[in-house]
Enzyme design. Structure first.
Site, mmCIF file in Angstrom:
data_model
loop_
_atom_site.group_PDB
_atom_site.id
_atom_site.type_symbol
_atom_site.label_atom_id
_atom_site.label_comp_id
_atom_site.label_asym_id
_atom_site.label_seq_id
_atom_site.Cartn_x
_atom_site.Cartn_y
_atom_site.Cartn_z
ATOM 1 N N ILE A 132 0.916 -1.148 0.000
ATOM 2 C CA ILE A 132 0.000 0.000 0.000
ATOM 3 C C ILE A 132 0.952 1.194 0.000
ATOM 4 C CG2 ILE A 132 -1.777 1.299 1.217
ATOM 5 C CD1 ILE A 132 -2.674 -1.362 2.482
ATOM 6 N N PRO A 133 1.138 1.845 -1.149
ATOM 7 C CA PRO A 133 2.284 2.736 -1.370
ATOM 8 C C PRO A 133 2.171 4.132 -0.735
ATOM 9 C CG PRO A 133 0.926 2.669 -3.327
ATOM 10 C CD PRO A 133 0.327 1.692 -2.363
ATOM 11 N N CYS A 134 2.163 4.173 0.591
ATOM 12 C CA CYS A 134 2.062 5.455 1.290
ATOM 13 C C CYS A 134 3.265 6.353 1.023
ATOM 14 C CB CYS A 134 1.853 5.236 2.783
ATOM 15 S SG CYS A 134 3.139 4.269 3.588
ATOM 16 N N HIS A 135 4.375 5.773 0.562
ATOM 17 C CA HIS A 135 5.547 6.591 0.227
ATOM 18 C C HIS A 135 5.265 7.498 -0.970
ATOM 19 C CE1 HIS A 135 5.943 3.088 -2.418
ATOM 20 N NE2 HIS A 135 6.744 3.812 -3.187
#
Length: 178
Positions: A132-135
């Site tokens: 889950i690409p919160c970056h």
């Protein structure tokens, strides 16, 4: 929950999964013992990864080597998470390799720009960073903003650099690499 750790070019990652799907991703930490301790919280125990977890491990190894990967088919176990967080994560799953957004853009997409702080809280509580690409969520000024993984904003910048994204580019130019 069952867990495993594995080495990559970025360091040792930790994964946790249930019968439903992936439940935990721990990004590399300089302190491997601390990573293993965090991975085992809540009664999680080391297990033999099923084939889909082994496949995910290979994708993460590719990611760490700078190869564009897609995590969209990974089954996720989002049980027990607040509804708003699940909605924010679902929205974020639509952002692929090298694509970024802002907390404000996500808040608007979720119904109200006033939700920017809530989006930030959801990102900081993300149990599966990278997958889950919160970056890929930046501050409105194009800067990194917060990042709760080991290494903080420097880790976020390193991850985005692998994807060809330069932090601090003027808004609107972040996806073009200048």
């Amino acid at each position: 929950m069952e867990t495993t750790t594995f080495p990559t070019a970025l360091g040792i990652f930790g994964l946790g999964w249930t019968d439903t799907g992936l439940a935990r991703v721990l990004l590399p930490d300089d302190d491997e013992a601390a990573l293993r301790e965090r991975l085992g919280r809540g009664g999680a125990e080391a297990g033999d990864p099923p084939i889909w977890v082994e496949t995910l491990m290979g994708r993460i190894e590719d990611y760490a080597d700078g190869i564009a990967v897609d995590f969209s088919g990974v089954p996720l176990d989002l049980s027990g998470l607040p509804e708003f967080h699940r909605r924010a994560y679902q929205l974020l799953l639509g952002y692929g390799w090298g694509q970024v957004t802002t907390y404000g853009e996500m808040a608007r997409a979720l119904g109200d720009v006033g939700l920017s702080r809530a989006v930030g809280q959801a990102m900081s509580a993300n149990p599966m960073p990278l997958v889950i690409p919160c970056h890929r969520v930046l501050a409105s000024n194009g800067k990194a903003g917060g990042f709760s993984a080991p290494g903080g904003a420097a880790t976020k910048q390193k991850m985005l650099a692998l994807e060809g994204v330069t932090i601090g580019a003027p808004p609107g130019q972040m996806n073009f690499g200048f």
